[in-house]
Each structure stands twice: as structure tokens, then as C-alpha cells.
Design a protein around this motif. Sequence first.
Motif, PDB file in Angstrom:
ATOM      1  N   GLU A 120      -1.239 -15.633   9.112  1.00 36.02           N
ATOM      2  CA  GLU A 120      -1.247 -17.207   9.069  1.00 36.02           C
ATOM      3  C   GLU A 120      -0.051 -17.851   8.657  1.00 36.02           C
ATOM      4  O   GLU A 120       0.096 -18.779   8.860  1.00 36.02           O
ATOM      5  CB  GLU A 120      -2.479 -17.340   7.955  1.00 36.02           C
ATOM      6  CG  GLU A 120      -3.778 -16.965   8.636  1.00 36.02           C
ATOM      7  CD  GLU A 120      -4.890 -17.400   7.625  1.00 36.02           C
ATOM      8  OE1 GLU A 120      -4.589 -18.130   6.622  1.00 36.02           O
ATOM      9  OE2 GLU A 120      -6.066 -16.788   7.565  1.00 36.02           O
ATOM     10  N   LEU A 125       2.250 -17.982  11.765  1.00 40.35           N
ATOM     11  CA  LEU A 125       1.807 -18.823  12.812  1.00 40.35           C
ATOM     12  C   LEU A 125       1.736 -20.161  12.401  1.00 40.35           C
ATOM     13  O   LEU A 125       1.819 -20.883  13.182  1.00 40.35           O
ATOM     14  CB  LEU A 125       0.128 -18.404  13.192  1.00 40.35           C
ATOM     15  CG  LEU A 125       0.148 -17.058  13.933  1.00 40.35           C
ATOM     16  CD1 LEU A 125      -1.364 -16.796  13.956  1.00 40.35           C
ATOM     17  CD2 LEU A 125       0.864 -17.169  15.111  1.00 40.35           C
ATOM     18  N   ASP A 181       2.271 -24.070  14.404  1.00 41.89           N
ATOM     19  CA  ASP A 181       1.160 -24.757  14.480  1.00 41.89           C
ATOM     20  C   ASP A 181       1.699 -26.332  14.855  1.00 41.89           C
ATOM     21  O   ASP A 181       2.267 -26.944  14.110  1.00 41.89           O
ATOM     22  CB  ASP A 181       0.190 -24.779  13.329  1.00 41.89           C
ATOM     23  CG  ASP A 181      -1.061 -25.431  13.784  1.00 41.89           C
ATOM     24  OD1 ASP A 181      -1.524 -25.348  14.920  1.00 41.89           O
ATOM     25  OD2 ASP A 181      -1.669 -26.108  12.968  1.00 41.89           O
ATOM     26  N   ASN A 187      -4.036 -11.250  15.331  1.00 39.98           N
ATOM     27  CA  ASN A 187      -4.257 -12.466  14.730  1.00 39.98           C
ATOM     28  C   ASN A 187      -3.570 -13.869  15.679  1.00 39.98           C
ATOM     29  O   ASN A 187      -4.446 -14.683  15.521  1.00 39.98           O
ATOM     30  CB  ASN A 187      -4.026 -12.580  13.387  1.00 39.98           C
ATOM     31  CG  ASN A 187      -4.847 -11.887  12.454  1.00 39.98           C
ATOM     32  OD1 ASN A 187      -5.865 -11.154  12.880  1.00 39.98           O
ATOM     33  ND2 ASN A 187      -4.597 -11.443  11.210  1.00 39.98           N
ATOM     34  N   GLY A 188      -2.464 -13.477  16.236  1.00 42.39           N
ATOM     35  CA  GLY A 188      -2.041 -14.776  16.899  1.00 42.39           C
ATOM     36  C   GLY A 188      -2.745 -14.797  18.228  1.00 42.39           C
ATOM     37  O   GLY A 188      -3.076 -15.920  18.614  1.00 42.39           O
ATOM     38  N   GLN A 202      -5.998 -14.237  18.688  1.00 41.48           N
ATOM     39  CA  GLN A 202      -7.473 -15.091  18.052  1.00 41.48           C
ATOM     40  C   GLN A 202      -7.088 -16.489  17.659  1.00 41.48           C
ATOM     41  O   GLN A 202      -7.798 -17.105  18.039  1.00 41.48           O
ATOM     42  CB  GLN A 202      -7.797 -14.095  16.805  1.00 41.48           C
ATOM     43  CG  GLN A 202      -8.298 -12.896  17.263  1.00 41.48           C
ATOM     44  CD  GLN A 202      -9.023 -11.928  15.848  1.00 41.48           C
ATOM     45  OE1 GLN A 202      -8.514 -12.239  14.883  1.00 41.48           O
ATOM     46  NE2 GLN A 202      -9.720 -11.164  16.217  1.00 41.48           N
ATOM     47  N   ALA A 203      -5.858 -16.782  17.167  1.00 39.40           N
ATOM     48  CA  ALA A 203      -5.560 -18.038  16.699  1.00 39.40           C
ATOM     49  C   ALA A 203      -5.380 -19.067  17.926  1.00 39.40           C
ATOM     50  O   ALA A 203      -5.805 -20.244  18.059  1.00 39.40           O
ATOM     51  CB  ALA A 203      -4.393 -18.205  15.882  1.00 39.40           C
ATOM     52  N   ASP A 213      -8.840 -19.891  18.965  1.00 38.61           N
ATOM     53  CA  ASP A 213      -9.364 -21.045  18.078  1.00 38.61           C
ATOM     54  C   ASP A 213      -8.660 -22.321  18.373  1.00 38.61           C
ATOM     55  O   ASP A 213      -9.762 -23.158  18.532  1.00 38.61           O
ATOM     56  CB  ASP A 213      -9.165 -20.560  16.627  1.00 38.61           C
ATOM     57  CG  ASP A 213      -9.871 -19.264  16.096  1.00 38.61           C
ATOM     58  OD1 ASP A 213     -10.771 -18.961  16.597  1.00 38.61           O
ATOM     59  OD2 ASP A 213      -9.516 -18.459  15.216  1.00 38.61           O
ATOM     60  N   ARG A 222      -0.172 -21.810  22.052  1.00 34.39           N
ATOM     61  CA  ARG A 222       0.108 -21.042  20.789  1.00 34.39           C
ATOM     62  C   ARG A 222       0.583 -19.618  21.757  1.00 34.39           C
ATOM     63  O   ARG A 222       1.266 -18.613  20.872  1.00 34.39           O
ATOM     64  CB  ARG A 222      -1.120 -20.474  19.987  1.00 34.39           C
ATOM     65  CG  ARG A 222      -1.201 -21.509  18.965  1.00 34.39           C
ATOM     66  CD  ARG A 222      -2.559 -20.960  18.300  1.00 34.39           C
ATOM     67  NE  ARG A 222      -2.796 -22.085  17.111  1.00 34.39           N
ATOM     68  CZ  ARG A 222      -2.333 -22.008  15.933  1.00 34.39           C
ATOM     69  NH1 ARG A 222      -1.760 -21.088  15.610  1.00 34.39           N
ATOM     70  NH2 ARG A 222      -2.896 -22.927  15.063  1.00 34.39           N
TER      71      ARG A 222
END
Length: 311
Positions: A29, A32, A36, A123-124, A126-127, A130, A265
Amino acid sequence: MSSGQQARAQAAAITPGSTPPDQERPPAERLLALFDGRRLSPGQRRIAQYLVDHLTEAAFLSITELAERVGVSQPSVTRFAVSLGFSGYPALRDVLQPIALSAVAGTPGTPGPADPREQLRQNGLQAAVDAEIENLESVRRLLADTHQVLEIGRELAGSVPLTVLGLRISASLAEYFAYAARRIHPDVRLVTRGGSVAYDALLQARAAGGTCVLAFAMPRHAHESLAALRAARAAGLRVVLITDPTVGPLVEEADVVLTAGTGSRLVFDSYAAPGMLSAALLQAMADADPERTQARLEQYEQAADQHGFFL
């Protein structure tokens, strides 16, 4: 305050939210969050993706080494750091190194990942999903005004011919819309080349009785897209523009603007929200003239069966 302290303070300033504290957030997090909301070029996204995939090693590379690993120039790495709000690559590296060390050590209170780089990569992705969900939520709010959408649908349906314009990366969205619109509209003209070719097509559409052009303009915005919109207005066509939520010269050349965010992203943009907005406009066009829509759909199905278009 040292340059490292300034860089860390700068990173905290661009990290959304204040809870939990930055040092307590998972390393993925924290990394990333640096990207953002930043509009990065494809080349800059390659650098960002390399950092995500190889953080524990990349955070300790020199600018020369990082440029060689990614396959870009040293000035490209510097511009990348500046685009994130840092004074240069050394300031960015001062922020990356503590994140990399915490990724190796594992987040307090949670099991350490077998491979921190794999956790960051998952996670990237998934982000990115999102972020697209948020873009779709924005489109959902936009479509709450059904009167506006239906009015635009009627305008597009009533323009014969209807010109659909999309250049460079926006061509795929224009092609999708034109392909579907031809099922319910008698004359749809697709324009995916700029310059004099686009100008000729727009002039011909207006001379044939067209009143409207639907244009797609996704980042990065091209000069030729702006020229095409200006040509459309000069020819007497009303411009309905689907673009990302920015203000600029493209918006100024449109009569109607509908915004849909692009996912930024990953290395290349994703277009879930513009695609959904396009489908909604196609529905509005179909509803604007239901008898014509039904007749054309039935004719197409008959032709598809006769010629065996589909399996």
C-alpha cells in the motif's frame, strides 16, 4: 531537515488518508500510494511496474542501474521521480528503501510473505481493479440523470449519418461503439485516422445530412484529436465527447461532455468505465427509436442465420 527526511515527509503528504500511520501500512500500500492519482506515461509505468516487481532490489539501485534494468534512459528515471512529486531520483530512493526493508521484514502483526515481491504484484493488480470499480461508481452516478442520457441517445439516433470518432488509443472504443451502433442505426461512419482523412470524413458526413459526431478522447490526448474536434465543429456538427475527467482544450471544443475515468495503475490504461458508458449510450439510442431498433435487429439476425455468421 535532511534530504532523506524531506523526501519521506513528501511521500507522507501524497499518501491518501492519515490512518493508519504510513509506517504501519503494508509495504504494498505504501508503494502504490506513491503512484496513486499520478498520470504516468507508458514508459513511466514501466519504471513503476519494475519497482513493484523488484522493490527489494530496485530500491537500492543507482539511477544508472535502474535505467539499465528497465530499459530506459537516465533522464526518463529522473522525469519519473519528478512526476511523482520528488526533486529527483535520490529523493525517491530515500522513500523506497524503508518500504523495501519493511517488505523483507514483514508487516508487524501479520505473517511475513514468502516472497514480498509477489505480494506487491498481487496487491497491485487488485488495486487496479479497485480503481476501476471506483471509475464505474462514477459512471453510475452520472447515469442517475436518465433524462440527459436519453436526450443524448435521441440526438445520436437522429443523426443520419452518425459519425463515431476515436484516434490512437481511443480507436478501440470508437470501433466497439460503431460496430454495435450499426445494428440499430442505418448509417454509422467510423473515423479512426486523423489529419485530412478525418476532415474529409467529417465534411462528407455533414454534407450527407449528419448533425452529430460522437468522439472518444482518452489519455494521452493527441493534438490530432483536438484538430478533429475543431474540424467537426467548423463543419457544423455537434460534438458529443466521451473523455476522462479532465478540463482542457478538448472539453472546450465539445457541445456535450460525458466523463468516464480510465484505469491508470497498470502499464497501459484500462477502460471499464468508458466501455460501460458507451453501452449505456447504445441503449439510449435503441430506446430513442424502438421500432427502427427492433426492425434492424430482426433483419440482422435473419442475415446472420442465412450466412452462418456465428457458431
